[in-house]
Motif scaffolding. Structure first.
Motif, PDB file in Angstrom:
ATOM      1  N   ALA A   4       0.829  -1.206   0.000  1.00 54.48           N
ATOM      2  CA  ALA A   4       0.000   0.000   0.000  1.00 54.48           C
ATOM      3  C   ALA A   4       0.869   1.264   0.000  1.00 54.48           C
ATOM      4  O   ALA A   4       0.588   2.216  -0.719  1.00 54.48           O
ATOM      5  CB  ALA A   4      -0.933   0.003   1.201  1.00 54.48           C
ATOM      6  N   LYS A   5       1.941   1.258   0.791  1.00 56.93           N
ATOM      7  CA  LYS A   5       2.817   2.427   0.838  1.00 56.93           C
ATOM      8  C   LYS A   5       3.557   2.623  -0.472  1.00 56.93           C
ATOM      9  O   LYS A   5       3.761   3.751  -0.917  1.00 56.93           O
ATOM     10  CB  LYS A   5       3.816   2.304   1.986  1.00 56.93           C
ATOM     11  CG  LYS A   5       3.188   2.501   3.343  1.00 56.93           C
ATOM     12  CD  LYS A   5       4.220   2.391   4.432  1.00 56.93           C
ATOM     13  CE  LYS A   5       3.592   2.542   5.800  1.00 56.93           C
ATOM     14  NZ  LYS A   5       4.591   2.381   6.871  1.00 56.93           N
ATOM     15  N   ASN A   9      -0.750   4.599  -1.243  1.00 56.09           N
ATOM     16  CA  ASN A   9      -2.110   4.472  -0.726  1.00 56.09           C
ATOM     17  C   ASN A   9      -2.092   4.560   0.789  1.00 56.09           C
ATOM     18  O   ASN A   9      -1.659   3.649   1.470  1.00 56.09           O
ATOM     19  CB  ASN A   9      -2.681   3.120  -1.180  1.00 56.09           C
ATOM     20  CG  ASN A   9      -4.090   2.895  -0.698  1.00 56.09           C
ATOM     21  OD1 ASN A   9      -4.658   3.724  -0.016  1.00 56.09           O
ATOM     22  ND2 ASN A   9      -4.634   1.760  -1.051  1.00 56.09           N
ATOM     23  N   ARG A  10      -2.592   5.656   1.315  1.00 57.23           N
ATOM     24  CA  ARG A  10      -2.625   5.811   2.764  1.00 57.23           C
ATOM     25  C   ARG A  10      -4.051   5.844   3.305  1.00 57.23           C
ATOM     26  O   ARG A  10      -4.256   5.807   4.500  1.00 57.23           O
ATOM     27  CB  ARG A  10      -1.882   7.071   3.174  1.00 57.23           C
ATOM     28  CG  ARG A  10      -0.417   7.010   2.752  1.00 57.23           C
ATOM     29  CD  ARG A  10       0.418   7.929   3.595  1.00 57.23           C
ATOM     30  NE  ARG A  10       1.802   7.885   3.143  1.00 57.23           N
ATOM     31  CZ  ARG A  10       2.733   7.165   3.723  1.00 57.23           C
ATOM     32  NH1 ARG A  10       2.444   6.418   4.753  1.00 57.23           N
ATOM     33  NH2 ARG A  10       3.956   7.185   3.275  1.00 57.23           N
ATOM     34  N   SER A  11      -5.025   5.925   2.458  1.00 55.36           N
ATOM     35  CA  SER A  11      -6.407   5.958   2.931  1.00 55.36           C
ATOM     36  C   SER A  11      -6.948   4.540   3.069  1.00 55.36           C
ATOM     37  O   SER A  11      -6.463   3.608   2.445  1.00 55.36           O
ATOM     38  CB  SER A  11      -7.284   6.765   1.975  1.00 55.36           C
ATOM     39  OG  SER A  11      -7.263   6.178   0.693  1.00 55.36           O
ATOM     40  N   LYS A  12      -7.959   4.383   3.904  1.00 54.65           N
ATOM     41  CA  LYS A  12      -8.523   3.066   4.152  1.00 54.65           C
ATOM     42  C   LYS A  12     -10.038   3.113   3.914  1.00 54.65           C
ATOM     43  O   LYS A  12     -10.809   3.421   4.804  1.00 54.65           O
ATOM     44  CB  LYS A  12      -8.273   2.625   5.599  1.00 54.65           C
ATOM     45  CG  LYS A  12      -6.826   2.369   5.937  1.00 54.65           C
ATOM     46  CD  LYS A  12      -6.258   1.192   5.193  1.00 54.65           C
ATOM     47  CE  LYS A  12      -6.887  -0.083   5.664  1.00 54.65           C
ATOM     48  NZ  LYS A  12      -6.513  -1.266   4.955  1.00 54.65           N
ATOM     49  N   THR A  13     -10.437   2.830   2.697  1.00 50.65           N
ATOM     50  CA  THR A  13     -11.855   2.672   2.389  1.00 50.65           C
ATOM     51  C   THR A  13     -12.006   1.374   1.619  1.00 50.65           C
ATOM     52  O   THR A  13     -11.028   0.844   1.073  1.00 50.65           O
ATOM     53  CB  THR A  13     -12.404   3.824   1.526  1.00 50.65           C
ATOM     54  OG1 THR A  13     -11.784   3.759   0.237  1.00 50.65           O
ATOM     55  CG2 THR A  13     -12.142   5.180   2.166  1.00 50.65           C
ATOM     56  N   ASP A  17      -9.219  -0.100  -0.942  1.00 44.82           N
ATOM     57  CA  ASP A  17      -8.640  -1.411  -0.665  1.00 44.82           C
ATOM     58  C   ASP A  17      -8.873  -2.374  -1.829  1.00 44.82           C
ATOM     59  O   ASP A  17      -7.975  -3.126  -2.217  1.00 44.82           O
ATOM     60  CB  ASP A  17      -9.212  -2.010   0.611  1.00 44.82           C
ATOM     61  CG  ASP A  17      -8.651  -1.362   1.863  1.00 44.82           C
ATOM     62  OD1 ASP A  17      -7.646  -0.637   1.766  1.00 44.82           O
ATOM     63  OD2 ASP A  17      -9.226  -1.599   2.944  1.00 44.82           O
TER      64      ASP A  17
END
Length: 62
Positions: A4-5, A9-13, A17
């Motif tokens: 993810a990094k 991608n740092r958001s979590k939806t 995902d």
């Protein structure tokens, strides 16, 4: 570093995902991952070496 990094991608939806997992799926091939084989002899040897090390420590304390 996590996948993810690397993608930034740092958001979590759920949607984010799902997109990240799909990207991972597209990038990986079957050759990129495999289930490791368990070597029963190596496992047994490891247990015996741990037992030996514990016994050795106990005898050094005396």
């Amino acid at each position: 570093m996590t996948f993810a990094k690397v993608l930034g991608n740092r958001s979590k939806t759920g949607a984010v995902d799902a997109k990240m997992l799909y990207t991972l799926h597209v990038l990986l091939t079957e050759e990129d991952f495999r289930i490791p084989e368990i070597d029963e002899i190596a496992e047994q040897l490891e247990k015996e070496m741990e037992a030996y090390a514990e016994d050795h420590e106990k005898t050094q304390e005396v």
